[in-house]
Design a protein around this motif. Structure first.
Motif, PDB file in Angstrom:
ATOM      1  N   ARG A  21       0.834  -1.207   0.000  1.00  0.00           N
ATOM      2  CA  ARG A  21       0.000   0.000   0.000  1.00  0.00           C
ATOM      3  C   ARG A  21       0.865   1.251   0.000  1.00  0.00           C
ATOM      4  NH1 ARG A  21      -3.953   2.549  -2.123  1.00  0.00           N
ATOM      5  NH2 ARG A  21      -5.143   3.892  -0.708  1.00  0.00           N
ATOM      6  N   MET A  22       1.985   1.221   0.731  1.00  0.00           N
ATOM      7  CA  MET A  22       2.915   2.347   0.709  1.00  0.00           C
ATOM      8  C   MET A  22       3.400   2.613  -0.715  1.00  0.00           C
ATOM      9  SD  MET A  22       5.205   1.505   4.123  1.00  0.00           S
ATOM     10  CE  MET A  22       6.489   2.673   3.665  1.00  0.00           C
ATOM     11  N   ALA A  23       3.736   1.550  -1.435  1.00  0.00           N
ATOM     12  CA  ALA A  23       4.215   1.703  -2.807  1.00  0.00           C
ATOM     13  C   ALA A  23       3.136   2.315  -3.700  1.00  0.00           C
ATOM     14  CB  ALA A  23       4.668   0.349  -3.353  1.00  0.00           C
ATOM     15  N   GLU A  24       1.900   1.878  -3.509  1.00  0.00           N
ATOM     16  CA  GLU A  24       0.796   2.432  -4.299  1.00  0.00           C
ATOM     17  C   GLU A  24       0.653   3.931  -4.072  1.00  0.00           C
ATOM     18  OE1 GLU A  24      -2.611   0.243  -3.116  1.00  0.00           O
ATOM     19  OE2 GLU A  24      -1.969  -1.637  -4.081  1.00  0.00           O
ATOM     20  N   LEU A  25       0.917   4.377  -2.840  1.00  0.00           N
ATOM     21  CA  LEU A  25       0.771   5.792  -2.485  1.00  0.00           C
ATOM     22  C   LEU A  25       2.090   6.557  -2.618  1.00  0.00           C
ATOM     23  CD1 LEU A  25      -1.450   5.358   0.714  1.00  0.00           C
ATOM     24  CD2 LEU A  25      -2.205   6.050  -1.559  1.00  0.00           C
ATOM     25  N   THR A  26       3.103   5.892  -3.143  1.00  0.00           N
ATOM     26  CA  THR A  26       4.452   6.464  -3.284  1.00  0.00           C
ATOM     27  C   THR A  26       4.953   7.053  -1.964  1.00  0.00           C
ATOM     28  OG1 THR A  26       3.658   8.628  -4.078  1.00  0.00           O
ATOM     29  CG2 THR A  26       4.122   6.937  -5.740  1.00  0.00           C
ATOM     30  N   ILE A  27       4.839   6.262  -0.910  1.00  0.00           N
ATOM     31  CA  ILE A  27       5.342   6.637   0.412  1.00  0.00           C
ATOM     32  C   ILE A  27       6.698   5.970   0.616  1.00  0.00           C
ATOM     33  CG2 ILE A  27       4.932   6.486   2.898  1.00  0.00           C
ATOM     34  CD1 ILE A  27       3.044   8.375   1.439  1.00  0.00           C
ATOM     35  N   ASP A  28       7.719   6.757   0.913  1.00  0.00           N
ATOM     36  CA  ASP A  28       9.066   6.223   1.084  1.00  0.00           C
ATOM     37  C   ASP A  28       9.329   5.702   2.489  1.00  0.00           C
ATOM     38  OD1 ASP A  28      10.212   6.950  -1.597  1.00  0.00           O
ATOM     39  OD2 ASP A  28       9.602   8.947  -0.926  1.00  0.00           O
ATOM     40  N   ALA A  29       8.643   6.250   3.465  1.00  0.00           N
ATOM     41  CA  ALA A  29       8.761   5.776   4.854  1.00  0.00           C
ATOM     42  C   ALA A  29       7.464   6.096   5.574  1.00  0.00           C
ATOM     43  CB  ALA A  29       9.938   6.417   5.563  1.00  0.00           C
ATOM     44  N   LEU A  30       7.047   5.183   6.452  1.00  0.00           N
ATOM     45  CA  LEU A  30       5.794   5.346   7.189  1.00  0.00           C
ATOM     46  C   LEU A  30       6.093   5.428   8.677  1.00  0.00           C
ATOM     47  CD1 LEU A  30       2.647   5.339   7.182  1.00  0.00           C
ATOM     48  CD2 LEU A  30       2.791   2.837   7.401  1.00  0.00           C
ATOM     49  N   LEU A  31       5.529   6.442   9.348  1.00  0.00           N
ATOM     50  CA  LEU A  31       5.687   6.606  10.790  1.00  0.00           C
ATOM     51  C   LEU A  31       4.449   6.020  11.462  1.00  0.00           C
ATOM     52  CD1 LEU A  31       6.967  10.316  10.888  1.00  0.00           C
ATOM     53  CD2 LEU A  31       8.254   8.194  10.450  1.00  0.00           C
ATOM     54  N   VAL A  32       4.614   4.894  12.125  1.00  0.00           N
ATOM     55  CA  VAL A  32       3.499   4.219  12.787  1.00  0.00           C
ATOM     56  C   VAL A  32       3.535   4.597  14.264  1.00  0.00           C
ATOM     57  CG1 VAL A  32       2.380   2.016  13.271  1.00  0.00           C
ATOM     58  CG2 VAL A  32       3.663   2.329  11.139  1.00  0.00           C
ATOM     59  N   THR A  33       2.509   5.321  14.712  1.00  0.00           N
ATOM     60  CA  THR A  33       2.474   5.799  16.097  1.00  0.00           C
ATOM     61  C   THR A  33       1.265   5.289  16.876  1.00  0.00           C
ATOM     62  OG1 THR A  33       1.418   7.821  15.259  1.00  0.00           O
ATOM     63  CG2 THR A  33       3.801   7.903  15.634  1.00  0.00           C
ATOM     64  N   VAL A  34       0.289   4.681  16.207  1.00  0.00           N
ATOM     65  CA  VAL A  34      -0.881   4.133  16.889  1.00  0.00           C
ATOM     66  C   VAL A  34      -0.479   2.834  17.590  1.00  0.00           C
ATOM     67  CG1 VAL A  34      -3.177   3.116  16.549  1.00  0.00           C
ATOM     68  CG2 VAL A  34      -2.520   5.177  15.279  1.00  0.00           C
ATOM     69  N   PRO A  35      -0.689   2.703  18.913  1.00  0.00           N
ATOM     70  CA  PRO A  35      -0.231   1.509  19.637  1.00  0.00           C
ATOM     71  C   PRO A  35      -0.743   0.196  19.049  1.00  0.00           C
ATOM     72  CG  PRO A  35      -0.891   3.208  21.191  1.00  0.00           C
ATOM     73  CD  PRO A  35      -1.275   3.707  19.836  1.00  0.00           C
ATOM     74  N   GLU A  36      -2.011   0.182  18.623  1.00  0.00           N
ATOM     75  CA  GLU A  36      -2.569  -1.039  18.046  1.00  0.00           C
ATOM     76  C   GLU A  36      -1.850  -1.426  16.755  1.00  0.00           C
ATOM     77  OE1 GLU A  36      -5.798   0.908  20.507  1.00  0.00           O
ATOM     78  OE2 GLU A  36      -4.266   1.560  19.089  1.00  0.00           O
ATOM     79  N   ASN A  37      -1.511  -0.432  15.943  1.00  0.00           N
ATOM     80  CA  ASN A  37      -0.818  -0.708  14.680  1.00  0.00           C
ATOM     81  C   ASN A  37       0.617  -1.172  14.922  1.00  0.00           C
ATOM     82  OD1 ASN A  37      -3.106   0.015  13.289  1.00  0.00           O
ATOM     83  ND2 ASN A  37      -2.392   2.059  12.752  1.00  0.00           N
ATOM     84  N   ILE A  38       1.277  -0.547  15.902  1.00  0.00           N
ATOM     85  CA  ILE A  38       2.635  -0.974  16.251  1.00  0.00           C
ATOM     86  C   ILE A  38       2.623  -2.430  16.707  1.00  0.00           C
ATOM     87  CG2 ILE A  38       4.525  -0.643  17.884  1.00  0.00           C
ATOM     88  CD1 ILE A  38       3.921   2.352  17.844  1.00  0.00           C
ATOM     89  N   PHE A  39       1.664  -2.767  17.562  1.00  0.00           N
ATOM     90  CA  PHE A  39       1.565  -4.146  18.046  1.00  0.00           C
ATOM     91  C   PHE A  39       1.273  -5.108  16.897  1.00  0.00           C
ATOM     92  CE2 PHE A  39      -1.290  -7.598  19.401  1.00  0.00           C
ATOM     93  CZ  PHE A  39      -0.420  -8.309  20.212  1.00  0.00           C
ATOM     94  N   TYR A  40       0.372  -4.737  16.017  1.00  0.00           N
ATOM     95  CA  TYR A  40      -0.017  -5.599  14.901  1.00  0.00           C
ATOM     96  C   TYR A  40       1.181  -5.968  14.030  1.00  0.00           C
ATOM     97  CZ  TYR A  40      -2.337  -7.038  10.550  1.00  0.00           C
ATOM     98  OH  TYR A  40      -2.734  -7.733   9.421  1.00  0.00           O
ATOM     99  N   LEU A  41       2.075  -5.022  13.823  1.00  0.00           N
ATOM    100  CA  LEU A  41       3.199  -5.230  12.919  1.00  0.00           C
ATOM    101  C   LEU A  41       4.417  -5.835  13.605  1.00  0.00           C
ATOM    102  CD1 LEU A  41       3.006  -1.939  10.850  1.00  0.00           C
ATOM    103  CD2 LEU A  41       2.400  -4.237  10.081  1.00  0.00           C
ATOM    104  N   SER A  42       4.498  -5.734  14.938  1.00  0.00           N
ATOM    105  CA  SER A  42       5.748  -6.106  15.594  1.00  0.00           C
ATOM    106  C   SER A  42       5.609  -7.016  16.808  1.00  0.00           C
ATOM    107  CB  SER A  42       6.478  -4.836  16.043  1.00  0.00           C
ATOM    108  OG  SER A  42       5.780  -4.214  17.115  1.00  0.00           O
ATOM    109  N   GLY A  43       4.482  -6.967  17.517  1.00  0.00           N
ATOM    110  CA  GLY A  43       4.346  -7.665  18.795  1.00  0.00           C
ATOM    111  C   GLY A  43       4.733  -6.802  19.983  1.00  0.00           C
ATOM    112  N   TYR A  44       5.343  -5.642  19.734  1.00  0.00           N
ATOM    113  CA  TYR A  44       5.731  -4.708  20.810  1.00  0.00           C
ATOM    114  C   TYR A  44       4.484  -4.175  21.504  1.00  0.00           C
ATOM    115  CZ  TYR A  44       7.319  -0.188  22.743  1.00  0.00           C
ATOM    116  OH  TYR A  44       7.575   0.886  23.551  1.00  0.00           O
ATOM    117  N   ARG A  45       4.515  -4.176  22.830  1.00  0.00           N
ATOM    118  CA  ARG A  45       3.387  -3.655  23.589  1.00  0.00           C
ATOM    119  C   ARG A  45       3.889  -3.128  24.920  1.00  0.00           C
ATOM    120  NH1 ARG A  45       3.755  -8.985  22.969  1.00  0.00           N
ATOM    121  NH2 ARG A  45       3.516 -10.433  24.722  1.00  0.00           N
TER     122      ARG A  45
END
Length: 382
Positions: A21-45
């Motif tokens: 999806r980042m590529a579709e939107l031509t996003i070079d880097a994404l800043l993920v700050t929502v706790p639920e999204n961080i957990f979803y992608l990494s397991g960090y909580r």
């Protein structure tokens, strides 16, 4: 070796979907700050998300964390992504984050950020923007959320465990209701029952409110005394590896009045109708209309002011809902798909009486709605 909530392969697949999806939107880097999204992608909580934290996802290369120094232990232990930059408490988080972004991106890069989350304060965003004048910051909320919309089999397994904990909390709360006790006593019993069943700290504390005050939206226990003739409203949400499931039940202390019985029959009818109707291919608005029509025909529509339900899944306080991903609400054209999960909440708020409602957490399957919660679905009189 640490056991993660999901396999490395599942995490990698999630990251790949986000990058597509980042590529579709031509996003070079994404800043993920929502706790639920961080957990979803990494397991960090962590419970420390009240302090700024960020998972930086470049379009190519390894993602990495920028977190408060004391939270780096959670990166190393809980996340499958191990790269992290610790920010000392004496440093400016925005300056440190901007510096890390500058290290991995070129001038003119497009940097996505989650503008609709609670955890990217305007002052922090302003600092980043002022430090990266040669990059373009682009609002991109929804990239990770769309990946979260359909639950995997493992996610559904965790939600089933959360539902069992919610049921245990509900049963304990129901058993504790006695005239003369406080709603705090009942809420405490519900919380204990839920935790003894294995729940983690929930994304919202149990809602237990007695009497007319329960008709206030999101009212909570404030030492009210359960009285004969009261309505007692209970809403309990269990949690398993941050995946939630919630349930609502209504109790009549003594024989229910005709007004209460009518409201309960109406709310139950609405819930049952929505669960019977829901299946892949129908719209959110159509599910809402099926339940709302029953309430309208009963003449109680003015007492049901809110949506019929919302997506539920990953949750951190203050809430377990994923309504920003998809709601069940009037005229919503979005289509239900197998693997979506919802909490349906037909609650009728009647001034002078209280909140009368019932809910279930359920998932969409090819055969229709599969309910995960399991407490008897009826008006309970004690």
């Amino acid at each position: 070796m640490n056991e993660y909530p999901f396999s490395i392969e599942e995490y990698q697949a999630r990251l790949s979907r986000v990058r597509e999806r980042m590529a579709e939107l031509t996003i070079d880097a994404l800043l993920v700050t929502v706790p639920e999204n961080i957990f979803y992608l990494s397991g960090y909580r962590t419970t420390g998300y009240y302090v700024a934290q960020c998972l930086v996802i470049p379009l190519a290369g390894d993602p990495y964390f920028v977190v408060r120094n004391m939270e780096l232990s959670n990166v190393k232990t809980l996340s499958w992504l191990k790269d992290g930059y610790p920010v000392p408490d004496i440093a400016n988080f925005g300056d440190e984050l901007a510096s890390r972004i500058r290290d991995i991106t070129e001038k003119g890069s497009r940097i996505g950020f989650e503008e609709q989350g609670f955890f990217l304060p305007s002052a922090l965003l302003a600092t980043i923007r002022n430090s990266l004048v040669d990059r373009k910051l682009v609002p991109t909320s929804g990239i990770v959320e769309q990946a979260r919309k359909i639950k995997s089999l493992q996610e559904l397994a965790y939600m089933s465990m959360a539902a069992k904990a919610a049921d245990a909390g509900m049963e304990a709360g129901l058993e504790a209701i006695v005239a003369g006790r406080t709603e705090n006593h009942v809420a405490g019993a519900a919380y204990l029952g839920m935790m003894l069943a294995g729940s983690e700290y929930p994304s919202s504390s149990p809602y237990v409110v007695t009497g007319p005050r329960s008709a206030l939206g999101h009212s909570t226990s404030e030492r009210g005394v359960v009285k004969r003739g009261d309505v007692v409203y209970l809403e309990i949400g269990g949690c398993w590896f941050r995946y939630g499931a919630a349930i609502i039940r209504t109790v009549s202390v003594g024989r229910p009045t005709s007004e209460l019985q009518k409201a309960a029959d109406t709310a139950l009818g609405a819930l049952n109708a929505m669960l019977d109707f829901a299946k892949p291919g129908v719209s959110s608005g159509a599910v809402d209309a099926v339940g709302r029509g029953i309430v309208e025909r009963a003449g109680l529509a003015k007492f049901w002011p809110h949506r019929a339900g919302y997506s539920i899944g990953i949750g951190f306080p203050p809430g377990w809902g994923e309504g920003h991903i998809i709601d069940l609400k009037p005229q919503d054209p979005r289509i239900l798909e197998a693997g979506m999960t919802f909490h349906s909440v037909p609650v009728i708020y009647i001034p002078g009486l209280g909140a009368v409602g019932f809910s279930e957490t359920w998932t969409v399957t090819s055969a229709g709605a599969q309910v995960l919660t399991n407490t008897a679905r009826k008006l309970i009189a004690i």
